[in-house]
Enzyme design. Structure first.
Site, short mmCIF file in Angstrom:
data_model
loop_
_atom_site.label_atom_id
_atom_site.label_comp_id
_atom_site.label_asym_id
_atom_site.label_seq_id
_atom_site.Cartn_x
_atom_site.Cartn_y
_atom_site.Cartn_z
N GLU A 139 -55.34 -27.14 18.23
CA GLU A 139 -55.80 -26.18 19.49
C GLU A 139 -56.86 -26.37 19.95
OE1 GLU A 139 -54.08 -22.49 17.84
OE2 GLU A 139 -55.06 -23.09 15.93
N CYS A 161 -45.75 -26.03 19.13
CA CYS A 161 -45.49 -24.56 18.94
C CYS A 161 -46.09 -23.52 19.82
CB CYS A 161 -45.58 -24.29 17.55
SG CYS A 161 -47.42 -24.24 17.03
N HIS A 174 -45.11 -3.86 20.06
CA HIS A 174 -43.98 -3.66 19.43
C HIS A 174 -42.87 -2.92 20.39
CE1 HIS A 174 -45.61 -3.74 15.07
NE2 HIS A 174 -44.93 -4.59 15.41
N ASP A 231 -53.76 -21.97 22.79
CA ASP A 231 -55.49 -22.01 22.74
C ASP A 231 -55.77 -23.54 23.13
OD1 ASP A 231 -56.51 -19.78 21.61
OD2 ASP A 231 -55.20 -20.32 19.76
C1 PEP Z 1 -50.95 -21.58 20.07
O1 PEP Z 1 -52.31 -21.36 19.98
O2 PEP Z 1 -50.71 -22.30 20.84
C2 PEP Z 1 -50.45 -20.98 18.87
C3 PEP Z 1 -49.26 -21.30 18.87
O3 PEP Z 1 -50.95 -20.10 18.19
P1 PEP Z 1 -51.12 -18.62 18.65
O4 PEP Z 1 -50.79 -18.24 19.60
O5 PEP Z 1 -50.97 -17.71 17.43
O6 PEP Z 1 -52.83 -18.66 18.65
MG MG Z 2 -53.45 -20.66 18.42
#
Ligand code: PEP
Ligand code: MG
Length: 579
Positions: free
Chosen positions: A433, A504, A191, A457
């Site tokens: 992922e 994403c 944070h 991931d």
């Molecule tokens: C990812 O794994 O790319 C993802 C968007 O999720 P996180 O970063 O929350 O694992």
């Molecule tokens: Mg992920």
């Protein structure tokens, strides 16, 4: 001149003299009270809580004014923790039964929580320990009568060097005087770093020894774009950074003007830009960047709020509020992606040797069906109020998707029986992922409405490199030919089946990969609100034809290093300001 490498947590450049903050350890001189002193000690504790709460409310007002309302919930959470009944019961019990002084009891109870959070094998959760530390320090200050930090008395611009900074220390900084931050501890998802970004203070954390390497008054440069701190720079370096800082400010001003312009390539191909959020309070930031919706709502933060009697109610309210505020724009809610079982309190689980390959994420949800179903109920309930979509993380095979869909239809039936409205045609998607899922995308395509590609991931599982392990960070290669081949295959298959696909992971926020992703065929990107303007700038600076040629060439290299160099060089030529 000395160059230190840390973790970049807030972009920009700061050049000034160092102000080293003394570490703020409190000495508890007296640990026990006499039998007849316990009641008075409880009173001291309660008074300190009241005073601390007042102070937190003032910080909330201040941060609201300085950075916006989206950061207020962080201190809302502090207030909640401060008033937490189980914490109060435990502290009071230690005072009354063990005859601890108020400060010793608080320290024992809160440090146990801190230890618990620090031990969690998940970056996001492990960094929540700072919030509890913040509360502990605040209470101690009232109990021990410590003076406020010297920070408030600063009269000139400095770069603040500290062992660690709590979120409220950052929130109350006077940005006229503190122009940069560097700390020994901390990471990008704490944070404190969210606060630094919110206030626009360039910051590098996790430098390990910076408080020892620097003396107050030293000239120092904070490079928040690359995560470097330069101590006592030579004349040439200083001049170079002064020019960089000037250029960067001009670039930031230009980006602000992009908000209402379309994310279109120079030859007219429209790219959909969505936002990744973790806190409901980030909504305002999403709107300010002109994002077309929320491409990923990481719901794990809500899981922490387990004090709530009914998480379903609270979650449903939050999702519904977001859905209403976003109107027709999509709001993709990802179901709990809980890292390992350690923070899964109240349920005994055997310790796993390899939690990253263990019962995490969707696998954990299958095992904790009540929790999972209750979250699905809250997401579905919110779907009555807007364009809510549901996303399932860590899918590794087809059977899991089928199982998830069965559970979802069970929950839908229950809601129908209870006559609770929801969108029966809610769009359903999965995270890609895990390499096994990426390789069977043509099979999965028939089961879902959309895919979100989680490269964070996907990379770690493809190259077998823990994404949080600094010792092997060099091997964590987004541009590894294997990763690029997987991405190309995903984009191609989705185009063939006309399936919605959004990327994403952090790659979509990283300048050198944006052109590559466009060229590979991705037309929807989701990234943190703060990074969207520069992603849009890149999109608006290139034609799709050029992007495709660059992606084609990028796929010809046999190693990540050459690919990255090539992509950097091309991006730098097209949008020099981004670097
Ligand atoms: C990812 O794994 O790319 C993802 C968007 O999720 P996180 O970063 O929350 O694992
Ligand atoms: Mg992920």
């Amino acid at each position: 001149m000395e160059i230190k490498k840390g973790i970049k947590v807030s972009p920009g450049f700061a050049i000034s003299t160092a102000f080293v903050l003394d570490s703020e350890e409190f000495r508890i001189r007296q640990r026990f009270v006499r039998d007849d002193g316990a009641d008075a000690e409880v009173e001291r504790f309660e008074k300190a809580v009241v005073e601390a709460a007042k102070e937190i409310k003032l910080i909330q007002e201040q941060i609201n004014e300085q950075a916006g309302s989206e950061y207020v919930p962080i201190f809302e959470a502090h207030l909640k923790m401060l008033k937490d009944k189980s914490m109060h019961d435990e502290v009071k019990s230690r005072i009354l039964h063990n005859k601890f002084t108020a400060e010793y009891a608080i320290s024992r109870v809160l440090r146990r929580f801190i230890k618990h959070f620090r031990g969690i094998d998940d970056n996001y959760f492990s960094q929540r320990f700072q919030d509890i530390q913040d509360i502990e320090k605040r209470l101690m200050r009232f109990l021990l009568g410590e003076k406020r930090e010297a920070l408030n008395t600063l009269r000139h611009a400095v770069v603040l060097i500290a062992r660690d900074l709590t979120p409220s220390q950052v929130a109350t900084l006077n940005t006229d005087h503190v122009v940069g931050l560097a700390t020994d501890a901390g990471g990008p998802t704490s944070h404190s770093s969210i606060m630094a970004r919110a206030l626009g203070i360039p910051a590098v954390f996790g430098l390990e020894t910076i408080t020892a390497d620097i003396s107050g008054g030293d000239k120092v440069i904070i490079d928040g774009n690359t995560g470097m701190v330069i101590v006592s720079p030579d004349v040439d370096t200083l001049k170079r950074y002064e020019d960089l800082a000037k250029g960067y400010h001009a670039f930031e001003d230009k980006l602000k003007k992009l908000k209402n312009l379309p994310a279109k390539t120079t030859d007219g191909v429209k790219i959909r830009l969505l936002a990744n959020i973790e806190l409901p309070g980030e909504l305002e930031a999403v709107k300010n960047t002109g994002a077309e919706g929320i491409g990923l709502f990481r719901s794990e933060f809500l899981y922490m709020d387990k004090q709530q009697k009914s998480r379903e109610e609270t979650e449903s309210e939050i999702y519904s509020r977001i859905a209403k505020e976003m109107g027709n724009a999509p709001v993709v809610v990802r179901t709990f992606d809980l890292g390992a079982d350690k923070f899964f309190e109240g349920v005994e689980k055997p310790l796993e040797k390899n939690p990253f390959l263990g019962q995490r994420s969707i696998r954990l949800c299958f095992d904790e069906l009540d929790m999972f179903k209750s979250q699905l109920r809250s997401i579905l309930r919110a779907s009555a109020f807007g364009n809510v979509r549901v996303l399932f993380p860590m899918i590794s095979c087809l059977e899991e998707v089928k199982r998830v869909k069965l559970i979802l239809s069970d929950v839908m039936e229950e809601l129908e029986e209870d006559r609770i409205p929801f969108n029966k045609n809610i769009q359903t998607g999965i995270m890609i992922e895990v390499p096994s899922a990426a390789l069977i995308i043509d099979l999965l395509v028939k089961e879902v409405d959309f895919f979100n590609i989680g490269t964070n991931d996907l990379i770690q599982y493809t190259v077998a490199v823990d994404r949080q392990n600094e010792r092997i960070a060099e091997l964590y290669q987004p541009a590894h030919p294997a990763v690029l081949r997987l991405l190309k295959n995903i984009a191609k298959t989705c185009a063939r089946f006309e399936k919605d696909v959004c990327l994403c992971g952090e790659m979509s926020a990283t300048p050198e990969y944006v052109i590559l992703l466009l060229g590979l065929g991705f037309r929807t990107l989701s990234a943190t609100p703060g990074s969207l303007p520069s992603v849009k700038k890149i999109i608006r600076s290139i034609s799709m034809k050029e992007a495709q040629a660059i992606a084609k060439k990028a796929l010809t290299f046999d190693n990540a290093r050459e690919t990255v160099n090539y992509l950097m060089e091309r991006t730098r030529k097209i949008v020099p300001e981004t670097f």
